[in-house]
Write an enzyme that holds these catalytic residues in place. Structure first.
Site, PDB file in Angstrom:
ATOM      1  N   ASP A  23       0.826  -1.209   0.000  1.00 41.55           N
ATOM      2  CA  ASP A  23       0.000   0.000   0.000  1.00 41.55           C
ATOM      3  C   ASP A  23       0.861   1.261   0.000  1.00 41.55           C
ATOM      4  O   ASP A  23       0.677   2.155  -0.830  1.00 41.55           O
ATOM      5  CB  ASP A  23      -0.928   0.004   1.219  1.00 41.55           C
ATOM      6  CG  ASP A  23      -1.693  -1.300   1.366  1.00 41.55           C
ATOM      7  OD1 ASP A  23      -1.152  -2.203   2.035  1.00 41.55           O
ATOM      8  OD2 ASP A  23      -2.787  -1.424   0.796  1.00 41.55           O
ATOM      9  N   GLU A 281       0.915  -5.886  -5.073  1.00 37.61           N
ATOM     10  CA  GLU A 281       0.608  -4.988  -6.184  1.00 37.61           C
ATOM     11  C   GLU A 281       1.819  -4.206  -6.682  1.00 37.61           C
ATOM     12  O   GLU A 281       2.101  -4.190  -7.876  1.00 37.61           O
ATOM     13  CB  GLU A 281      -0.496  -4.006  -5.786  1.00 37.61           C
ATOM     14  CG  GLU A 281      -0.873  -3.034  -6.880  1.00 37.61           C
ATOM     15  CD  GLU A 281      -2.142  -2.258  -6.584  1.00 37.61           C
ATOM     16  OE1 GLU A 281      -2.235  -1.104  -7.029  1.00 37.61           O
ATOM     17  OE2 GLU A 281      -3.043  -2.795  -5.921  1.00 37.61           O
TER      18      GLU A 281
END
Length: 385
Positions: A23, A281
């Site tokens: 994140d 990610e």
């Protein structure tokens, strides 16, 4: 500078750290890009400065407010200081803005643009929800959903200006690569040696993968930046712990432990390796820009909710790929995520390395054609403002 959005001068970016570095990794890249490429005043709110610090070593975790690399960084904890919201407010990964901050947004004569920057997914439904408006009647505000993605109907991926040309130059410059390995304390590659980076969550498949590498005919060097998977690697090596710089040899396999490195250094590690194991990610995106075969360890979710997401990316990524190479890649992605024989899948993938590398290069060019997520986001803000 970005130039086109002359009236948009400032942004608040909120980030809750859930997945260690994923994140905050995305948000830190975005914050720097908005500041340095588009000239915006950026205020980055982060709830976990300790997790942030490895990505920004000059960060002081005891400070509630500071500036690093041109970005104002606020420790997001307890009641927020009384600040005027900036013109653009980005709520990263549905982290839920503090109610007092939303109330301050509603009080502005010129309401800020409110964006929920969502998680990355290749699933088809993302295209239908991208740029969708969500009315917030309590506050008389509108929140817009903005999805990164892999098609023209999404926001694309984060990609700094000149990144691909820098990568191509590095990958064609043997002297630059040799200097990079020296800077990490890694010996230069031998002829016909395969180099792999390994960045993952805890994974029961590690032992099978390393054993297959060790038993193979081709020399393999596995570069291990310290991360959550390190414990599984150490267990297989039979050591309690290892320090950066330590080297272990087992059969045809050499494992070298690396320190946790900042994002620009990690990018070059991905560029310099032949195959990259990545997770989450941020490293998944950077591995695609590296134009090398990649194996993704997706964050596991309850009741297998992560599998549609993994298969959706595989489906999109493999569309223009040779069928034999695609089958090898699918097998290793599935096996690495606990469904299949990792050893056999690794052997099949190695046979397809050249085909997979060529495809990875074409894929990076395709993604670049979608535009950069930061620029796409700002163009959307201009359209709705």
């Amino acid at each position: 500078m970005g130039g086109e959005l002359s009236t948009l001068q400032s942004v608040d970016l909120f980030c809750k750290v859930i997945d260690n570095y994923g994140d905050i990794g995305v948000c830190w890249r975005l914050a720097r890009q908005l500041r340095h490429e588009h000239g915006l005043e950026v205020r980055l709110w982060v709830d976990d400065l300790a997790s942030f610090r490895p990505l920004c070593p000059e960060l002081h975790i005891e400070r509630s407010v500071q500036q690093c690399r041109g970005v104002d960084i606020f420790h997001w904890q307890g009641p927020l200081p009384a600040v005027t919201p900036h013109q653009l407010v980005i709520e990263a990964f549905a982290c839920d803005l503090p109610p007092e901050f939303v109330a301050a947004m509603a009080q502005q004569l010129e309401k800020p643009i409110w964006i929920n920057l969502e998680y990355l997914s290749a699933e088809p439904w993302v295209e239908d929800c991208h740029q969708m408006a969500s009315l917030q009647p309590r506050w008389a505000l509108t929140k817009y959903f903005f999805f990164p993605g892999f098609s023209p109907a999404t926001g694309g991926l984060l990609c700094e200006q000149g990144l691909l040309s820098q990568r191509r130059q590095f990958q064609s410059d043997l002297a630059a690569q040799a200097e990079f390995w020296r800077s990490l304390g890694v010996p230069p590659p031998e002829a016909d040696e395969l180099r792999a980076s390994l960045f993952a969550y805890e994974n029961r498949a590690v032992a099978s993968l390393l054993q297959a590498m060790a038993a193979g005919e081709r020399r393999v060097t596995c570069l291990l930046p310290l991360s959550r998977v390190a414990g599984d690697v150490f267990d297989w090596l039979g050591v309690a712990v290892a320090q950066p710089g330590q080297i272990f040899e087992r059969g045809a396999l050499t494992v070298q432990v690396l320190p946790f490195v900042e994002q620009p250094v990690y990018d070059r590690l991905l560029w310099a390796c032949d195959i990259n194991f990545v997770r989450g990610e941020d490293s998944l995106v950077r591995a695609q820009w590296a134009a090398r075969p990649l194996i993704w360890h997706i964050y596991p979710q309850e009741e297998g909710a992560h599998w549609p997401k993994l298969d959706a990316l595989l489906e999109r990524y493999c569309q223009q790929m040779d069928s034999t190479a695609a089958a090898a890649l699918r097998s290793l992605w599935h096996a690495w995520n606990q469904q299949g024989d990792v050893a056999d899948a690794w052997q099949q993938l190695c046979l397809q390395q050249a085909v997979l590398s060529a495809h990875a290069d074409n894929w990076a060019d395709y993604l670049a054609g979608l535009g950069d997520l930061a620029a796409n986001l700002l163009h959307f803000c201009k359209k709705i403002s």
